[in-house]
Design an enzyme around this catalytic site. Structure first.
Site, mmCIF file in Angstrom:
data_model
loop_
_atom_site.group_PDB
_atom_site.id
_atom_site.type_symbol
_atom_site.label_atom_id
_atom_site.label_comp_id
_atom_site.label_asym_id
_atom_site.label_seq_id
_atom_site.Cartn_x
_atom_site.Cartn_y
_atom_site.Cartn_z
ATOM 1 N N ASP A 195 -9.546 1.706 -4.955
ATOM 2 C CA ASP A 195 -9.046 1.800 -3.154
ATOM 3 C C ASP A 195 -8.668 3.154 -3.851
ATOM 4 O O ASP A 195 -8.590 4.500 -2.477
ATOM 5 C CB ASP A 195 -8.071 0.129 -2.964
ATOM 6 C CG ASP A 195 -7.806 0.599 -1.690
ATOM 7 O OD1 ASP A 195 -7.691 1.850 -1.261
ATOM 8 O OD2 ASP A 195 -7.341 -0.614 -1.672
ATOM 9 N N GLU A 207 0.880 -1.129 -0.147
ATOM 10 C CA GLU A 207 0.392 0.089 0.032
ATOM 11 C C GLU A 207 1.040 1.264 -0.138
ATOM 12 O O GLU A 207 2.004 0.859 -0.108
ATOM 13 C CB GLU A 207 -1.005 -0.110 1.497
ATOM 14 C CG GLU A 207 -2.082 -0.364 1.425
ATOM 15 C CD GLU A 207 -3.033 0.770 0.796
ATOM 16 O OE1 GLU A 207 -2.203 1.753 0.028
ATOM 17 O OE2 GLU A 207 -4.387 0.695 0.190
#
Length: 312
Positions: free
Chosen positions: A235, A41
């Site tokens: 996302d 991430e």
């Protein structure tokens, strides 16, 4: 087993509308730079050092890939289950931490400054993603994803709604700029900073919302739905200099995994197929024309014929 394309153009890069062709470099292919993560991430590029940082959230570490040596090593471990990262306009690392429920700044000498960890006397949930505006203000989302279990943080009671916040660049004051978004996740400004895009990740289907930024540069309008993702799962994302949205995508079926590109009016124009869902991405490289994609276990890259807008 994923293998890079041995021919140009790379079949992993698909045109969904004619305007995507200008961004597609026919002699560039998807590369895998690193693997072995549990959930990659928050990639952020440091051009002055020619390296990429990203979070491996469950493994509680921030990793570093060096462009010159093509090597990977731990930059920070433990990382307090860091998630989203970006740089401020002075080049300092800004990080969202799940376990400590805070947003921090890493100073040039390595010291860590806490920018926000509570609001109205109550702890934040688990800051998720973050961007910096040209006025130096820091905007971040605060869903409870990091306090629901031990995998991406530590279990804790949610004491605040899942708000979107702004940290003033001069005073450091923390204010709520938007409420009522169902699972606010990735966020990014348009190149002129007149629009703020936010992923509503607990809506079914997921939405990409768009807020109008008022003339004071702080107040937001009520959001409109730019698009609903259908079976896709956006996302994190970033915006290029033409205002296109480059969105981490996937999780429904294999053909959705990768990055989906949308025009400013929400039309799907292109797709970069990856062997796993892409969670987040950033632009980097010498000319900000290299897309770095954090995708579950791995980091991929692709040169494109555009540049990332500042602030991501």
């Amino acid at each position: 087993m994923w293998e890079p394309s041995q021919r140009y153009p790379d079949p992993a890069i698909r045109t969904l509308a004619p305007q995507f062709e200008k961004y597609h470099l026919l002699s560039a292919a998807v590369e895998r730079l690193a693997t072995g993560c549990r959930w990659a991430e928050g990639p952020v590029w440091f051009g002055d050092g020619r390296y990429l940082l990203w979070s491996d959230v469950p493994n509680d570490r921030i990793l570093r890939w060096d462009e010159i040596s093509n090597s990977v090593h731990a930059y920070r471990a433990p990382s307090n289950h860091a998630n989203g990262n970006t740089r401020d306009r002075q080049g300092r690392l800004i990080t969202c931490e799940h376990r400590t429920r805070r947003v921090t700044r890493t100073e040039h000498d390595g010291r860590i400054t806490v920018l926000a960890d509570s609001h109205a006397g109550r702890p934040l949930n688990s800051p998720n993603d973050v961007v910096v505006k040209s006025d130096g203000s820091i905007w971040f989302t605060d869903p409870p994803f990091g306090i629901v279990g031990h995998y991406q943080g530590e279990p804790a009671r949610q004491e605040l709604p899942a708000n979107i916040y702004r940290i003033d660049g001069a005073s450091g004051d923390l204010t709520v700029v938007a409420e009522g978004v169902n699972g606010p996740n990735g966020l990014a400004f348009s190149p002129d900073e007149k629009l703020l895009y936010v992923i509503e990740s607990r809506a079914r289907p997921r939405n990409i919302l768009v807020f109008q930024v008022q003339d004071d540069g702080v107040t937001l309008s009520r959001p409109d739905v730019l698009l609903n993702a259908g079976s896709g799962t956006p996302d994190g994302f970033r915006v290029d200099v033409d205002g296109n949205l480059w969105c981490g995508w996937g999780m429904g079926t294999e053909e959705l995994d990768g990055v989906r590109i949308f025009s400013p009016d929400g039309e799907a124009i292109g797709h970069i197929a990856l062997p796993e869902r892409c969670a987040n991405l950033c632009f980097g490289g010498t000319h900000r024309n290299r897309l770095f994609m954090a995708s579950c276990t791995s980091i991929y890259s692709l040169y494109v014929n555009t540049q990332g807008a500042p602030g991501g």
